[in-house]
Design a protein around this motif. Structure first.
Motif, PDB file in Angstrom:
ATOM      1  N   LEU A 260       0.791  -1.288  -0.005  1.00  0.00           N
ATOM      2  CA  LEU A 260       0.033   0.055   0.159  1.00  0.00           C
ATOM      3  C   LEU A 260       0.835   1.129   0.045  1.00  0.00           C
ATOM      4  CD1 LEU A 260      -2.724   1.397   0.223  1.00  0.00           C
ATOM      5  CD2 LEU A 260      -2.535   1.081   2.922  1.00  0.00           C
ATOM      6  N   ASN A 261       1.769   1.341   0.827  1.00  0.00           N
ATOM      7  CA  ASN A 261       2.654   2.645   0.764  1.00  0.00           C
ATOM      8  C   ASN A 261       3.360   2.424  -0.718  1.00  0.00           C
ATOM      9  OD1 ASN A 261       2.340   2.659   3.413  1.00  0.00           O
ATOM     10  ND2 ASN A 261       4.227   1.658   4.107  1.00  0.00           N
ATOM     11  N   ILE A 262       3.902   1.604  -1.358  1.00  0.00           N
ATOM     12  CA  ILE A 262       4.392   1.673  -2.456  1.00  0.00           C
ATOM     13  C   ILE A 262       3.407   2.295  -3.506  1.00  0.00           C
ATOM     14  CG2 ILE A 262       5.508   0.480  -4.496  1.00  0.00           C
ATOM     15  CD1 ILE A 262       6.679  -1.657  -2.491  1.00  0.00           C
ATOM     16  N   ILE A 263       2.264   1.702  -3.622  1.00  0.00           N
ATOM     17  CA  ILE A 263       1.168   2.247  -4.554  1.00  0.00           C
ATOM     18  C   ILE A 263       0.845   3.799  -4.102  1.00  0.00           C
ATOM     19  CG2 ILE A 263      -1.367   2.172  -5.025  1.00  0.00           C
ATOM     20  CD1 ILE A 263      -1.043  -1.034  -4.479  1.00  0.00           C
ATOM     21  N   THR A 264       0.985   4.111  -2.962  1.00  0.00           N
ATOM     22  CA  THR A 264       0.505   5.466  -2.556  1.00  0.00           C
ATOM     23  C   THR A 264       1.770   6.384  -3.096  1.00  0.00           C
ATOM     24  OG1 THR A 264      -0.315   4.681  -0.665  1.00  0.00           O
ATOM     25  CG2 THR A 264      -0.146   7.168  -0.500  1.00  0.00           C
ATOM     26  N   LYS A 265       2.915   5.972  -2.856  1.00  0.00           N
ATOM     27  CA  LYS A 265       4.150   6.554  -3.299  1.00  0.00           C
ATOM     28  C   LYS A 265       3.905   6.954  -4.685  1.00  0.00           C
ATOM     29  CE  LYS A 265       7.910   4.414  -2.896  1.00  0.00           C
ATOM     30  NZ  LYS A 265       9.044   3.897  -2.199  1.00  0.00           N
ATOM     31  N   LYS A 266       3.683   5.616  -5.642  1.00  0.00           N
ATOM     32  CA  LYS A 266       3.755   5.885  -7.079  1.00  0.00           C
ATOM     33  C   LYS A 266       2.459   6.680  -7.444  1.00  0.00           C
ATOM     34  CE  LYS A 266       5.368   1.394  -8.056  1.00  0.00           C
ATOM     35  NZ  LYS A 266       5.614  -0.022  -8.898  1.00  0.00           N
ATOM     36  N   VAL A 267       1.244   6.678  -6.773  1.00  0.00           N
ATOM     37  CA  VAL A 267       0.185   7.454  -7.376  1.00  0.00           C
ATOM     38  C   VAL A 267       0.511   8.969  -6.896  1.00  0.00           C
ATOM     39  CG1 VAL A 267      -2.301   7.924  -6.685  1.00  0.00           C
ATOM     40  CG2 VAL A 267      -1.654   5.714  -6.953  1.00  0.00           C
ATOM     41  N   THR A 268       1.247   9.213  -5.780  1.00  0.00           N
ATOM     42  CA  THR A 268       1.427  10.653  -5.495  1.00  0.00           C
ATOM     43  C   THR A 268       2.661  11.031  -6.373  1.00  0.00           C
ATOM     44  OG1 THR A 268       1.198  10.150  -3.093  1.00  0.00           O
ATOM     45  CG2 THR A 268       2.716  11.859  -3.655  1.00  0.00           C
ATOM     46  N   SER A 269       3.565  10.241  -6.930  1.00  0.00           N
ATOM     47  CA  SER A 269       4.583  10.662  -8.032  1.00  0.00           C
ATOM     48  C   SER A 269       3.850  11.074  -9.393  1.00  0.00           C
ATOM     49  CB  SER A 269       5.509   9.632  -8.039  1.00  0.00           C
ATOM     50  OG  SER A 269       6.096   9.406  -7.043  1.00  0.00           O
ATOM     51  N   TRP A 270       2.858  10.267  -9.765  1.00  0.00           N
ATOM     52  CA  TRP A 270       2.214  10.728 -10.920  1.00  0.00           C
ATOM     53  C   TRP A 270       1.277  11.667 -10.854  1.00  0.00           C
ATOM     54  CZ3 TRP A 270       3.691   9.203 -15.581  1.00  0.00           C
ATOM     55  CH2 TRP A 270       4.492   7.668 -15.503  1.00  0.00           C
ATOM     56  N   ALA A 271       0.894  12.008  -9.803  1.00  0.00           N
ATOM     57  CA  ALA A 271      -0.086  13.320  -9.388  1.00  0.00           C
ATOM     58  C   ALA A 271       0.664  14.546  -9.483  1.00  0.00           C
ATOM     59  CB  ALA A 271      -0.824  13.019  -7.789  1.00  0.00           C
ATOM     60  N   ALA A 272       1.963  14.302  -8.811  1.00  0.00           N
ATOM     61  CA  ALA A 272       2.861  15.527  -9.077  1.00  0.00           C
ATOM     62  C   ALA A 272       3.342  15.875 -10.647  1.00  0.00           C
ATOM     63  CB  ALA A 272       4.312  15.405  -8.239  1.00  0.00           C
ATOM     64  N   ILE A 273       3.319  14.704 -11.117  1.00  0.00           N
ATOM     65  CA  ILE A 273       3.872  14.822 -12.691  1.00  0.00           C
ATOM     66  C   ILE A 273       2.883  15.457 -13.666  1.00  0.00           C
ATOM     67  CG2 ILE A 273       4.454  13.555 -14.625  1.00  0.00           C
ATOM     68  CD1 ILE A 273       6.082  11.794 -13.159  1.00  0.00           C
ATOM     69  N   ILE A 274       1.416  15.089 -12.850  1.00  0.00           N
ATOM     70  CA  ILE A 274       0.346  15.758 -13.851  1.00  0.00           C
ATOM     71  C   ILE A 274      -0.096  16.945 -13.511  1.00  0.00           C
ATOM     72  CG2 ILE A 274      -2.162  15.144 -14.194  1.00  0.00           C
ATOM     73  CD1 ILE A 274      -1.739  12.301 -13.864  1.00  0.00           C
ATOM     74  N   ALA A 275       0.242  17.463 -12.191  1.00  0.00           N
ATOM     75  CA  ALA A 275       0.263  18.605 -11.697  1.00  0.00           C
ATOM     76  C   ALA A 275       0.873  19.704 -12.342  1.00  0.00           C
ATOM     77  CB  ALA A 275       0.577  18.963 -10.286  1.00  0.00           C
ATOM     78  N   VAL A 276       2.081  19.515 -13.033  1.00  0.00           N
ATOM     79  CA  VAL A 276       2.916  20.353 -14.003  1.00  0.00           C
ATOM     80  C   VAL A 276       2.190  20.809 -15.169  1.00  0.00           C
ATOM     81  CG1 VAL A 276       4.929  20.595 -15.200  1.00  0.00           C
ATOM     82  CG2 VAL A 276       5.157  19.705 -12.781  1.00  0.00           C
ATOM     83  N   PRO A 277       1.675  19.964 -16.219  1.00  0.00           N
ATOM     84  CA  PRO A 277       0.837  20.439 -17.065  1.00  0.00           C
ATOM     85  C   PRO A 277      -0.417  21.039 -16.922  1.00  0.00           C
ATOM     86  CG  PRO A 277       0.841  18.072 -16.895  1.00  0.00           C
ATOM     87  CD  PRO A 277       2.093  18.697 -15.937  1.00  0.00           C
ATOM     88  N   THR A 278      -1.013  20.569 -15.550  1.00  0.00           N
ATOM     89  CA  THR A 278      -2.256  21.288 -15.271  1.00  0.00           C
ATOM     90  C   THR A 278      -1.914  22.741 -14.905  1.00  0.00           C
ATOM     91  OG1 THR A 278      -3.031  19.270 -14.593  1.00  0.00           O
ATOM     92  CG2 THR A 278      -4.026  21.229 -13.860  1.00  0.00           C
ATOM     93  N   ALA A 279      -0.936  23.020 -14.271  1.00  0.00           N
ATOM     94  CA  ALA A 279      -0.545  24.428 -13.843  1.00  0.00           C
ATOM     95  C   ALA A 279       0.008  25.319 -14.905  1.00  0.00           C
ATOM     96  CB  ALA A 279       0.591  24.241 -12.769  1.00  0.00           C
ATOM     97  N   ILE A 280       0.643  24.751 -15.837  1.00  0.00           N
ATOM     98  CA  ILE A 280       0.991  25.514 -16.963  1.00  0.00           C
ATOM     99  C   ILE A 280      -0.034  25.826 -17.705  1.00  0.00           C
ATOM    100  CG2 ILE A 280       2.640  25.414 -19.077  1.00  0.00           C
ATOM    101  CD1 ILE A 280       4.386  23.789 -17.687  1.00  0.00           C
ATOM    102  N   THR A 281      -1.064  24.775 -18.319  1.00  0.00           N
ATOM    103  CA  THR A 281      -2.110  25.097 -19.052  1.00  0.00           C
ATOM    104  C   THR A 281      -2.995  25.945 -18.311  1.00  0.00           C
ATOM    105  OG1 THR A 281      -2.999  23.230 -18.260  1.00  0.00           O
ATOM    106  CG2 THR A 281      -2.002  23.035 -20.252  1.00  0.00           C
ATOM    107  N   GLY A 282      -3.200  25.820 -17.189  1.00  0.00           N
ATOM    108  CA  GLY A 282      -4.034  26.655 -16.390  1.00  0.00           C
ATOM    109  C   GLY A 282      -3.597  28.246 -16.513  1.00  0.00           C
ATOM    110  N   PHE A 283      -2.108  28.385 -16.342  1.00  0.00           N
ATOM    111  CA  PHE A 283      -1.499  29.850 -16.336  1.00  0.00           C
ATOM    112  C   PHE A 283      -1.952  30.429 -17.834  1.00  0.00           C
ATOM    113  CE2 PHE A 283       2.092  32.312 -17.600  1.00  0.00           C
ATOM    114  CZ  PHE A 283       2.078  33.473 -16.507  1.00  0.00           C
ATOM    115  N   TYR A 284      -1.481  29.372 -18.731  1.00  0.00           N
ATOM    116  CA  TYR A 284      -1.818  30.102 -20.264  1.00  0.00           C
ATOM    117  C   TYR A 284      -3.064  30.052 -20.471  1.00  0.00           C
ATOM    118  CZ  TYR A 284       3.207  30.160 -21.464  1.00  0.00           C
ATOM    119  OH  TYR A 284       4.344  30.326 -21.498  1.00  0.00           O
TER     120      TYR A 284
END
Length: 323
Positions: A260-284
């Motif tokens: 469960l810790n590994i899955i949570t860590k992976k999901v959190t990592s992918w969420a951080a990666i997805i947050a980058v395009p979300t922030a940039i496209t939101g800015f633009y």
């Protein structure tokens, strides 16, 4: 039908004779009689009790059943309660068969609740060790106990094999959490039940080996010592397997928590990666002028930033084994 045997001076002289002839055979001081009753009614049991003068409390225990393994001493005879065991590998359940024995100086009467315990192995043991019957009823009792304890040992060995398979399943690449948990509880239940059968047998065999009982002669003592050794080994093995099952349950929970810790860590990592395009496209996406607003260069710049930052985050998380 009741099964009967009569030995004289260590030799088998009669078999399958009627119960009411038991007292006639016992008139001979050299005779040794065995009677087996399978699921007898009270009348049949009382007939044997009258023939041999058995105590009413012992007869009541044999009729009611569900006794703990024990050896009760009465005036003129002893009363033994024991269980045969066999492991159903598919279900993991322990199949038990209750057996009682009235032990007199010249007779052994076995009472079984059902056919779950076959006496064929006992008869074979008696025939293979026919030279021991000249030492009295202790020889017949030894054959019975030896087969029962061997059954206990076989059940413990089968449980050990099942637990080893459970360990392999526990560390399999594919998770089997539900199967491991269900099987662990099944085997643990069988081990608890087996412990209730095996543990009291130490006291039973130890009591029989005492000289004041008069059942075990010096010639039979080494044979009973061997049975006692098997009882101790089965008891110790059962205790260790019960601890091992508890360890497997705890390990399974730990593995689930780590997974469960590994899955949570992976999901959190992918969420951080997805947050980058979300922030940039939101800015633009703001309705305000910014460098590249309304031009193709703004689109290219935002795409370049998304690719570079997302890639950098992916490589960083991969290096830290978060993905």
């Amino acid at each position: 039908m009741p099964r009967t045997r009569c030995y004289r001076d260590g030799a088998l002289t009669g078999e399958d004779f009627p119960i009411d002839e038991v007292s006639d055979h016992l008139k001979d001081p050299t005779a040794l009689v065995w009677v087996d009753l399978c699921a007898p009614d009270l009348e049949e049991l009382q007939l044997v009790a009258n023939e041999l003068g058995l105590h009413a409390l012992a007869v009541e225990d044999a009729a009611q059943g569900r006794q703990r393994p024990k050896l009760d001493r009465y005036s003129g005879h002893d009363f033994l309660s024991a269980y045969s065991v066999c492991l159903d590998v598919d279900s993991g359940q322990l199949v038990t068969g209750e057996i009682h024995a009235f032990i007199t100086p010249t007779a052994l009467i076995t009472v079984r609740r059902d056919d779950s315990f076959s006496l064929d192995a006992v008869l074979t043991r008696w025939d293979d060790q026919a030279e021991l019957t000249k030492f009295g009823v202790g020889a017949l009792l030894h054959g019975l106990l030896d087969v029962l304890v061997d059954g206990h040992f076989d059940a413990v060995e089968s449980l050990d094999d099942q637990i080893e398979q459970l360990e392999d399943l526990l560390f399999d690449d594919r998770p089997h959490d539900r199967s491991v948990q269900r099987r662990s509880f099944e085997l643990r239940k069988s081990l608890v039940q087996l412990r209730r059968v095996v543990l009291p047998m130490r006291e039973v065999v130890n009591t029989l080996m005492r000289r004041d009982t008069g059942l075990v002669s010096d010639e039979l003592l080494p044979y009973y010592q061997d049975v006692y050794d098997h009882v101790l080994r089965a008891t110790e093995w059962t205790e260790s397997l019960r601890d091992l099952v508890n360890t497997i349950l705890e390990t399974n929970l730990t593995i689930q928590g780590n997974r469960l810790n590994i899955i949570t860590k992976k999901v959190t990592s992918w969420a951080a990666i997805i947050a980058v395009p979300t922030a940039i496209t939101g800015f633009y996406g703001q309705n305000l002028p910014y460098p590249g607003f309304g031009h193709q260069s703004g689109f290219l710049a935002s795409t370049f930033l998304i690719a570079i930052l997302s890639g950098a985050l992916y490589l960083t998380f991969k290096r830290k084994d978060w993905l």
